[in-house]
Scaffold this active site. Structure first.
Site, PDB file in Angstrom:
ATOM      1  N   SER A  18       0.984  -1.196  -0.012  1.00  0.00           N
ATOM      2  CA  SER A  18      -0.037  -0.013  -0.076  1.00  0.00           C
ATOM      3  C   SER A  18       0.856   1.237   0.128  1.00  0.00           C
ATOM      4  O   SER A  18       1.694   1.415   0.703  1.00  0.00           O
ATOM      5  CB  SER A  18      -1.042  -0.112   1.118  1.00  0.00           C
ATOM      6  OG  SER A  18      -1.684   1.300   1.219  1.00  0.00           O
ATOM      7  N   TRP A  19       0.283   2.390  -0.812  1.00  0.00           N
ATOM      8  CA  TRP A  19       0.932   3.787  -0.612  1.00  0.00           C
ATOM      9  C   TRP A  19       0.404   4.513   0.370  1.00  0.00           C
ATOM     10  O   TRP A  19       0.913   5.619   0.399  1.00  0.00           O
ATOM     11  CB  TRP A  19       1.050   4.132  -2.167  1.00  0.00           C
ATOM     12  CG  TRP A  19       1.751   3.669  -3.244  1.00  0.00           C
ATOM     13  CD1 TRP A  19       3.031   2.813  -2.799  1.00  0.00           C
ATOM     14  CD2 TRP A  19       1.592   3.460  -4.308  1.00  0.00           C
ATOM     15  NE1 TRP A  19       3.514   2.512  -3.902  1.00  0.00           N
ATOM     16  CE2 TRP A  19       2.681   2.873  -5.265  1.00  0.00           C
ATOM     17  CE3 TRP A  19       0.516   3.743  -5.336  1.00  0.00           C
ATOM     18  CZ2 TRP A  19       2.657   2.572  -6.446  1.00  0.00           C
ATOM     19  CZ3 TRP A  19       0.540   3.453  -6.824  1.00  0.00           C
ATOM     20  CH2 TRP A  19       1.802   2.960  -7.139  1.00  0.00           C
ATOM     21  N   LYS A  70     -13.649  -4.265   5.142  1.00  0.00           N
ATOM     22  CA  LYS A  70     -14.390  -3.142   5.252  1.00  0.00           C
ATOM     23  C   LYS A  70     -15.990  -3.364   5.744  1.00  0.00           C
ATOM     24  O   LYS A  70     -16.355  -2.576   6.452  1.00  0.00           O
ATOM     25  CB  LYS A  70     -14.481  -2.465   3.678  1.00  0.00           C
ATOM     26  CG  LYS A  70     -13.240  -1.970   3.373  1.00  0.00           C
ATOM     27  CD  LYS A  70     -13.531  -1.306   1.893  1.00  0.00           C
ATOM     28  CE  LYS A  70     -12.025  -0.504   1.563  1.00  0.00           C
ATOM     29  NZ  LYS A  70     -12.089   0.311   0.206  1.00  0.00           N
ATOM     30  N   ASP A 106     -14.636   6.348   0.728  1.00  0.00           N
ATOM     31  CA  ASP A 106     -14.470   5.778  -0.580  1.00  0.00           C
ATOM     32  C   ASP A 106     -15.334   6.318  -1.463  1.00  0.00           C
ATOM     33  O   ASP A 106     -15.256   6.572  -2.653  1.00  0.00           O
ATOM     34  CB  ASP A 106     -14.895   4.287  -0.536  1.00  0.00           C
ATOM     35  CG  ASP A 106     -13.471   3.559   0.148  1.00  0.00           C
ATOM     36  OD1 ASP A 106     -12.200   4.230   0.018  1.00  0.00           O
ATOM     37  OD2 ASP A 106     -13.606   2.333   0.561  1.00  0.00           O
ATOM     38  N   GLY A 130     -17.365  -6.897  -8.701  1.00  0.00           N
ATOM     39  CA  GLY A 130     -16.661  -7.176  -7.486  1.00  0.00           C
ATOM     40  C   GLY A 130     -17.949  -7.176  -6.543  1.00  0.00           C
ATOM     41  O   GLY A 130     -18.991  -6.827  -6.588  1.00  0.00           O
ATOM     42  N   SER A 131     -17.777  -7.963  -5.269  1.00  0.00           N
ATOM     43  CA  SER A 131     -18.700  -8.216  -4.292  1.00  0.00           C
ATOM     44  C   SER A 131     -18.532  -7.868  -2.781  1.00  0.00           C
ATOM     45  O   SER A 131     -18.765  -8.522  -2.227  1.00  0.00           O
ATOM     46  CB  SER A 131     -19.041  -9.718  -4.344  1.00  0.00           C
ATOM     47  OG  SER A 131     -18.068 -10.592  -4.356  1.00  0.00           O
ATOM     48  N   MET A 235     -10.152   0.562  -9.633  1.00  0.00           N
ATOM     49  CA  MET A 235      -9.676   0.888  -8.232  1.00  0.00           C
ATOM     50  C   MET A 235      -8.338   0.358  -7.778  1.00  0.00           C
ATOM     51  O   MET A 235      -7.861   1.087  -6.902  1.00  0.00           O
ATOM     52  CB  MET A 235     -10.716   0.320  -7.215  1.00  0.00           C
ATOM     53  CG  MET A 235     -12.203   1.045  -7.298  1.00  0.00           C
ATOM     54  SD  MET A 235     -13.190   0.707  -5.850  1.00  0.00           S
ATOM     55  CE  MET A 235     -14.728   1.152  -6.322  1.00  0.00           C
ATOM     56  N   GLY A 258      -6.733   4.253 -10.170  1.00  0.00           N
ATOM     57  CA  GLY A 258      -7.237   4.212  -8.889  1.00  0.00           C
ATOM     58  C   GLY A 258      -6.387   4.872  -7.966  1.00  0.00           C
ATOM     59  O   GLY A 258      -6.808   5.167  -7.043  1.00  0.00           O
TER      60      GLY A 258
END
Length: 295
Positions: A18-19, A70, A106, A130-131, A235, A258
Site C-alpha cells: 500500500s502507498w 471493510k 471511498d 466485485g462483491s 480501483m 485508482g
C-alpha cells in the site's frame, strides 16, 4: 526530545504494497502535524475485535480499513456515519476517547475523478466488478452523483453478490450477473456490458505484489469487450497502469487510475483525523515522483 506523535494506520490483510503510509506521512510532514501512519496486517477476521480493543487501550487515533475487512469491522464499532451505515462498509475509523466511529470516504473519493463526465453519464448504464465493500462504495457513488439508467454488477459468486446487497436500501436498482456469463457471452451480458458508459473494477485483481492471481485482468486478453465509447476505471492503484487499463487504452477507451480514488479517499480520512485539509496537489506530485523512482 521529540514531541509525541499520534498513531494512524491501515488495517488489512497482506497490504504491505500500500502507498497509504507514504500519502499520509507526506501530508503530515508538509503541514507539520504530529501524526505517523503505518500498516497493521491482520491475518484473519477473528482477530479484528482484539485489534480494535488494542486500539482503544493504546489510544491509536484512527485507521483506514481495506481488503478484506471493510464490512467485517462494522459490527465492532460504536457508531457509523450515514454513508457507512447505508452501505454497511467502513474505510475510515476515528477513535474519539475510546469510542470508535466508522466512516466511508471511498464514496466521495470514487466519485471525484468522474465528476467531469457527470453529464455524459446521466441516464446511461454502468458496470461494476466485485462483491465487496469497494463495489458498494462505487454503486452508492453512482446513485448519489451520476443517476445512471442501470447498474450491472458482475460477480464470481451470485450468492456472495446478493449477500453483499442484502441490507443495501437501493438493491432493487442493481442487476446482478455472473462474471463467467459475461466472459462466455451468456444471457445477453455482452450486449448489456458493451452499452455501459463506465466499467469499474472494484476487485483486487491486477494488483502488484499480491499473491495468487496478482497481475491478471478482470477481463482476460482477447475478450474484446472494451471499446472507445467507454470510461474504464480501475480501483487498483498499484501499478498505476494495470492490465485492465492497458487493455482499455488499446481499445481507445478513457481510463481512470485508482490512484485518483486512493488520494481522494485519503484526503477525506485525513480531514476526519486531523481536522486539516490534505494538500492534495503536493501529495499527488510527491507520490508520482516516488512511484517513478521506486524499483
Amino acid at each position: 526530545m521529540n514531541a509525541s506523535r499520534h498513531i494512524l494506520g491501515l488495517i488489512g490483510k497482506n497490504v504491505g504494497y500500500s502507498w497509504s503510509p507514504f500519502i499520509h506521512n507526506t501530508a503530515c510532514s508538509i503541514l507539520g502535524l504530529p501524526y505517523v501512519y503505518t500498516i497493521f496486517n491482520i491475518g484473519s477476521p477473528e482477530l479484528l475485535a482484539d485489534a480494535l480493543r488494542g486500539a482503544r487501550a493504546l489510544g491509536i487515533s484512527g485507521f483506514n480499513v481495506t481488503i478484506p475487512y471493510k464490512k467485517d469491522v462494522v459490527p465492532l464499532l460504536d457508531e457509523l456515519s450515514a454513508e457507512a451505515s447505508c452501505i454497511q462498509a467502513v474505510n475510515t475509523i476515528v477513535n474519539r476517547d475510546g469510542k470508535l466511529a466508522g466512516y466511508n470516504t471511498d464514496i466521495e473519493g470514487f466519485a471525484t475523478p468522474l465528476l467531469p463526465y457527470r453529464d455524459r453519464l446521466a441516464g446511461k448504464p454502468v458496470a461494476v466488478f466485485g462483491s465487496g465493500g469497494a463495489s458498494l462504495a462505487a454503486i452508492e457513488a453512482f446513485r448519489l452523483y451520476f443517476r445512471p439508467s442501470a447498474i450491472y454488477l458482475f460477480v464470481r459468486d451470485i450468492c456472495k453478490g446478493l449477500f453483499m446487497l442484502e441490507h443495501y436500501p437501493y438493491k432493487e436498482r442493481i442487476a446482478v450477473s455472473l462474471l463467467d456469463d459475461l466472459l462466455q457471452g451468456k444471457n445477453n451480458t455482452h450486449e448489456y456490458f458493451r452499452n455501459c458508459e463506465v466499467v469499474v473494477n472494484a476487485t483486487p485483481l491486477g494488483t502488484k505484489g499480491r499473491s495468487g492471481e496478482g497481475m491478471q485482468s478482470i477481463l482476460p486478453a482477447g475478450s474484446n469487450l472494451l471499446h472507445s465509447g467507454q470510461i474504464v476505471y480501475d480501483m487498483v492503484y498499484n501499478p498505476i497502469r494495470t492490465p485492465l487499463l492497458l487493455a482499455a487504452e488499446q481499445a481507445g477507451a478513457v481510463t481512470v487510475s485508482g490512484i485518483e480514488m486512493l488520494i481522494g479517499q485519503a484526503a477525506g480520512s485525513f480531514s476526519l483525523w486531523t481536522g486539516s485539509d490534505m494538500p492534495v496537489g503536493r501529495v499527488r506530485a510527491e507520490l508520482l515522483r516516488h512511484i517513478e523512482t521506486s524499483p
